[in-house]
Design a protein around this motif. Sequence first.
Motif, PDB file in Angstrom:
ATOM      1  N   GLU A   1      67.601  78.113  15.438  1.00 47.80           N
ATOM      2  CA  GLU A   1      66.814  78.375  16.310  1.00 47.80           C
ATOM      3  C   GLU A   1      65.319  77.964  16.495  1.00 47.80           C
ATOM      4  N   ILE A   2      64.961  77.750  15.006  1.00 53.51           N
ATOM      5  CA  ILE A   2      63.682  77.074  14.903  1.00 53.51           C
ATOM      6  C   ILE A   2      63.647  75.569  15.257  1.00 53.51           C
TER       7      ILE A   2
ATOM      8  N   GLU B   1      62.318  72.082  21.854  1.00 51.25           N
ATOM      9  CA  GLU B   1      61.904  72.173  23.368  1.00 51.25           C
ATOM     10  C   GLU B   1      60.482  71.811  23.713  1.00 51.25           C
ATOM     11  N   TYR B   2      59.827  72.166  22.424  1.00 52.41           N
ATOM     12  CA  TYR B   2      58.082  71.926  22.480  1.00 52.41           C
ATOM     13  C   TYR B   2      58.002  70.311  22.515  1.00 52.41           C
ATOM     14  N   TYR B   3      58.416  69.450  21.762  1.00 56.36           N
ATOM     15  CA  TYR B   3      58.275  68.146  22.004  1.00 56.36           C
ATOM     16  C   TYR B   3      58.796  67.716  23.357  1.00 56.36           C
ATOM     17  N   GLU B   4      59.938  68.240  23.810  1.00 58.97           N
ATOM     18  CA  GLU B   4      60.358  67.736  25.165  1.00 58.97           C
ATOM     19  C   GLU B   4      59.122  68.036  25.902  1.00 58.97           C
TER      20      GLU B   4
ATOM     21  N   GLY C   1      61.535  92.739  11.495  1.00 62.00           N
ATOM     22  CA  GLY C   1      62.299  92.355  10.198  1.00 62.00           C
ATOM     23  C   GLY C   1      63.422  91.322  10.169  1.00 62.00           C
ATOM     24  N   ILE C   2      63.912  90.908  11.188  1.00 62.10           N
ATOM     25  CA  ILE C   2      64.668  89.962  11.394  1.00 62.10           C
ATOM     26  C   ILE C   2      64.229  88.406  11.556  1.00 62.10           C
ATOM     27  N   LEU C   3      64.855  87.500  10.406  1.00 65.33           N
ATOM     28  CA  LEU C   3      64.259  86.130  10.609  1.00 65.33           C
ATOM     29  C   LEU C   3      65.021  85.257  11.539  1.00 65.33           C
TER      30      LEU C   3
ATOM     31  N   VAL D   1      48.474  72.051  26.367  1.00 65.95           N
ATOM     32  CA  VAL D   1      49.674  71.816  25.924  1.00 65.95           C
ATOM     33  C   VAL D   1      50.449  72.986  25.998  1.00 65.95           C
ATOM     34  N   VAL D   2      51.481  73.103  26.859  1.00 67.95           N
ATOM     35  CA  VAL D   2      52.399  74.180  27.147  1.00 67.95           C
ATOM     36  C   VAL D   2      53.225  74.233  25.893  1.00 67.95           C
ATOM     37  N   SER D   3      53.391  75.659  25.430  1.00 66.72           N
ATOM     38  CA  SER D   3      54.408  75.888  24.329  1.00 66.72           C
ATOM     39  C   SER D   3      54.883  77.142  24.616  1.00 66.72           C
ATOM     40  N   THR D   4      56.225  77.491  23.625  1.00 64.52           N
ATOM     41  CA  THR D   4      56.719  78.546  23.735  1.00 64.52           C
ATOM     42  C   THR D   4      56.775  79.279  22.628  1.00 64.52           C
ATOM     43  N   LYS D   5      56.809  80.659  22.815  1.00 67.10           N
ATOM     44  CA  LYS D   5      56.736  81.635  21.675  1.00 67.10           C
ATOM     45  C   LYS D   5      57.868  82.705  21.781  1.00 67.10           C
ATOM     46  N   SER D   6      58.741  82.719  20.551  1.00 63.03           N
ATOM     47  CA  SER D   6      59.814  83.665  20.814  1.00 63.03           C
ATOM     48  C   SER D   6      59.452  85.015  19.826  1.00 63.03           C
TER      49      SER D   6
END
Length: 79
Positions: free
Chosen positions: A59-60, A66-69, A52-54, A41-46
């Motif tokens: 965005e989540i 995008e993952y489900y797509e 320190g920035i959440l 399964v292809v996934s993305t990671k940001s």
Amino acid sequence: MIVVRKEGKLYYQCTRCGYMEPVKKGETMKIVDKADKKSKVVSTKSVAENQGILRSKEEIQQEIEEYYEQVLDQLANEY
């Protein structure tokens, strides 16, 4: 479509266009096709430049959509 909670209520949401439809009381879902465990399964990671920035909820949510797509596209290509 995925199930999301908004303002304390459950909705079905299209991962492509964002259309939302309320889940009816007592309604159940059934998985029709199961993914092959051997398939990848292809996934993305940001990665944030400053750790320190959440990330915001939007965005989540976008990453989840995008993952489900990608998962649905991969399943469609297999069947």
